[in-house]
Write a protein that holds these residues in place. Structure first.
Motif, PDB file in Angstrom:
ATOM      1  N   HIS A  53      -7.627  -1.505   2.904  1.00 33.07           N
ATOM      2  CA  HIS A  53      -6.649  -1.853   1.877  1.00 33.07           C
ATOM      3  C   HIS A  53      -7.350  -2.207   0.554  1.00 33.07           C
ATOM      4  N   GLY A 103      -8.411   0.645  -1.481  1.00 30.67           N
ATOM      5  CA  GLY A 103      -7.303   1.131  -2.312  1.00 30.67           C
ATOM      6  C   GLY A 103      -7.141   0.293  -3.571  1.00 30.67           C
ATOM      7  N   LEU A 125      -4.851   4.868   0.442  1.00 32.30           N
ATOM      8  CA  LEU A 125      -3.812   3.834   0.512  1.00 32.30           C
ATOM      9  C   LEU A 125      -3.007   3.974   1.796  1.00 32.30           C
ATOM     10  N   SER A 139       0.834  -1.211   0.000  1.00 34.05           N
ATOM     11  CA  SER A 139       0.000   0.000   0.000  1.00 34.05           C
ATOM     12  C   SER A 139       0.859   1.247   0.000  1.00 34.05           C
TER      13      SER A 139
END
Lengths: 351, 392
Positions: free
Chosen positions: B260, B263, B343, B194
């Motif tokens: 996550h 993202g 992110l 990330s």
């Protein structure tokens, strides 16, 4: 204590969130509601509530008038020497601190001879004595270097003229016949040329050329962000100017264009005429044309005379057929009007 | 000790305020009489073309003033050829202000374009677009399409991963710790992934004035701190409320993974939006395989409580469904800044989960983290993630 900790956490989190919101949503400022239209290169009409940015259609407020420069010939202060030689005296002042709007909204530091880019067109007849009083009001050294035949000491290379009022008198016999550039020849040369220290020097033959509607076109470029690539190209400095303000000419009238290529960085430039062909006299040194064409390629300071007549009235483009240059401003229009009677303007040299 | 009497309390306040007074004096001097001191050097204009959209017969550029002085946009070009254009609402930009430059242009799909913007001093800024693709118009079909992709990438793989639960339930404590450590390895990889992605997006799209890498670091750490605090509260209450500790931990893991996956959804949506369809197919297959491992991460702590199918499914949804929202946002209203923020928040959330799991293993394992199960678990987790990531 416990309250303190959670308050800090909330503060931190809200800071992050707030910052994200501010940055994510573009802050469009006071929107205008008034709607305007403009025309694209392919003819489409587009509406906008904002501001039009267009070097072609925006009302031009440029300080330098390419239309005035086009047909402006300077013959100097004329007097006669005891032996009968015509003496032409000019005063040329160099400056290098002027900020000029070269295209709507674009401001560029031009270095000038007598306040303009290109400098004044100096015109004389073969054999005349030229006396040019050169004053350098710039902050750097400058000179005037003429293409042509003259003594070494008049070449404007090894005689740099200091700034803030430095003076020099260039004196030489006009020749050879033709169209020549003059420019500053101080190092770094490229810098002094691309900032605008150049102009046109025409030497007429003693027997004179046939009467014509005469004009000067200096093909030049402007590197406004100093990356040794031109951002704009033009005939006579202002991009797209003659497309927006067509050059008016008449049918069946001889047109004579003195063309000088002063573009730097790009090895070549060229001139293509629509709906016609022209007689081309390279450097103008011969009275017999070398080519009959609609396309001539010019390298740095290469120049010549183009002569043509339009048979049919209407709008005709002229532009670099290196199309990149024309799409960056080196494009214009001849608006050919019907001349009902033959009313050619008799041009007299040296008046 | 003597804080109790008034004069020393006054001293305390004064000693706290005096430095501020000097700070204010310093500022006043710099902006006032001392202004000349700083009046040297050349300030250059700087703008950033943050976004380029290709719509019907028109290219639109979102431009932000990212320099230290106001600028005026005066000209636009496509492939270094000057074009008439409009700037809405106007071309004058204060610092950080944005504007929309509309350039009518008959562009061709899949061809590369360079968009150039010139400001008043003649400086030209440009952005290259690898392949022109029509901007996605939000429509019902497309919304459903993105939802299907989000489901395929987010929810289904996570649910499949959860199916390992009965298996994890049957194994002994040592092997169970291996699986918890495996989760740590998986998560560690995701967090690094990330951060890398966030830094990459900010490098490519954000002006240097945003200090991209520091922005990512700051948001990651703030997100970690915030979730760590909230998470601890949740675990503290776990005993008293209906949540058991494993459930609380699993919930935190699924929230972290959800952030996550949001993202990831952004990345997929943006890839589709930018027209790299082939790349996107790879992305989807890769993410699907990759995300199956995320299911294991949630299943591992849950395997020690009672089997709660409902809660498990809810956690799968928490972890997986953000991929759908991410795909919508990425596809329809992509903004590089939002991506970077999400992110980074996701990375912080995952680091928090890692800390929680490590603490839990430590407690269960008599304060010992250097067992073969734990070490090999983390290592295998990282390796599995790395190998599946090659597919993306």
């Amino acid at each position: 204590m416990r309250i303190g900790r959670s308050t800090v956490m909330i503060l931190l989190i809200s800071l992050v969130v707030g910052f994200s919101i501010i940055a994510v949503f573009p802050t469009f400022s006071d929107a205008q509601s008034e709607s305007k239209t403009f025309v694209t290169h392919s003819g489409a009409v587009v509406q906008t509530s904002g501001k039009i940015i267009d070097p072609l259609y925006a009302v031009s407020t440029v300080e330098f008038d390419p239309m005035e420069y086009l047909r402006d010939f300077n013959y100097g202060d004329v007097s006669q020497l005891s032996d009968g030689t015509v003496l032409r005296e000019f005063t040329i002042i160099a400056e290098d601190d002027k900020i000029m709007e070269v295209s709507p909204g674009v401001f560029y530091n031009v270095w000038t001879f007598n306040g303009t880019v290109p400098g004044p067109t100096i015109r004389a007849t073969e054999g005349d004595l030229l006396r040019i009083h050169f004053i350098n009001n710039g902050s750097k050294e400058h000179t005037m270097h003429f293409h042509g035949i003259h003594p070494a000491g008049m070449d404007g290379v090894f005689e740099p003229v200091g700034g803030n009022g430095g003076q020099f008198v260039y004196e030489f016999e006009a020749g050879p016949v033709g169209v020549h550039p003059y420019h500053c020849h101080v190092m770094p040369l490229e810098e002094h040329i691309v900032h605008g220290l150049y102009g046109v020097f025409i030497v007429d033959p003693k027997e004179k050329r046939p009467p014509a509607d005469e004009m000067v076109m200096v093909l030049n470029g402007l590197d406004t962000d100093f990356d040794t690539e031109n951002n704009f190209y033009a005939a006579n400095t202002i991009p797209f100017y003659y497309q927006h303000h067509p050059i008016q000419i008449n049918t069946d009238e001889l047109i004579r264009v003195y063309v000088v290529n002063m573009v730097e960085f790009d090895p070549i430039n060229n001139l293509h005429l629509h709906g016609n062909l022209y007689k081309y006299y390279p450097t103008g040194t011969d009275l017999v044309p070398s080519f009959y064409t609609d396309m001539i390629t010019l390298s740095q300071t290469e120049r010549g005379i183009m002569e043509f007549e339009y048979k049919y009235p209407g709008k005709y483009l002229f532009h670099a057929h290196k199309v990149e240059f024309s799409e960056k401003g080196w494009v214009g229009i001849f608006l050919v009007n019907n001349s009902t009677e033959k009313d050619t303007v008799e041009l007299d040299y040296g008046s | 000790m003597d804080l109790s009497n008034n004069s020393s309390k006054g001293k305390l306040i004064a000693s706290g305020l005096i430095p501020f007074l000097f700070l204010i004096l310093l500022m006043a001097y710099i902006f006032g009489p001392g202004a000349e001191l700083l009046d040297f050097g050349v300030i250059l204009p700087e703008i950033t073309i943050e976004k380029v959209d290709f719509i019907d017969s028109e290219i639109q550029a979102t431009v932000r003033n990212t320099g230290h002085m106001p600028v005026e946009i005066v000209m636009a070009d496509i492939n270094d050829r000057i074009q008439p254009a409009a700037v809405e609402p106007d071309g004058f930009l204060e610092r950080f202000e944005t504007t929309l430059v509309r350039i009518p242009f008959e562009w061709n799909e899949a061809e590369p374009y360079t968009i150039g913007i010139t400001v008043e001093d003649g400086t030209r800024f440009e952005k290259e677009i690898e392949a022109a693709t029509p901007a996605l118009e939000p429509s019902l079909d497309l919304t459903i399409f993105f939802a299907v992709i989000g489901t395929y990438v987010g929810i289904i793989p996570v649910m499949i991963g959860l199916l390992w639960l009965p298996f994890i339930k049957r194994i002994n404590k040592q092997k169970y710790h291996f699986f918890l450590a495996l989760t740590v390895g998986l998560l560690l990889f995701l967090a690094i992934d990330s951060i890398e992605e966030a830094v990459e997006v900010s490098d490519e799209n954000l002006a240097s004035s945003f200090n991209g890498t520091l922005l990512v670091a700051t948001v990651t750490i703030l997100s970690f701190l915030g979730l760590y605090y909230i998470g601890n509260k949740l675990v503290e209450k776990a005993g008293s409320s209906k949540f058991t500790k494993p459930v609380a931990i699993a919930l935190m893991i699924s929230i972290g993974i959800g952030l996550h996956n949001f993202g990831e959804g952004l990345a997929i949506g943006a890839a589709l939006g930018m027209g790299s369809i082939a790349f996107s197919t790879f992305l989807i297959v890769g993410f699907a395989l990759h995300n199956t491992t995320e299911g294991i991460a949630i299943a591992a702590p849950m395997s020690r409580g009672k089997l709660m199918i409902g809660k498990l499914a809810a956690m799968g949804l928490i972890a997986g469904s953000p991929a759908i929202f991410g795909a919508w946002i990425g596809g329809f209203v992509y903004s590089p800044f939002t991506s970077v923020i999400f992110l980074a928040v996701g990375a912080g959330a995952i680091f928090q989960v890692i800390v929680v799991i490590m603490k839990w293993i430590q407690e269960e394992n008599d304060q010992n983290l250097s067992t073969i199960a734990v070490v090999s678990g983390i290592a295998v987790g990282m390796l599995v993630m790395y190998l599946t990531s090659i597919l993306v």
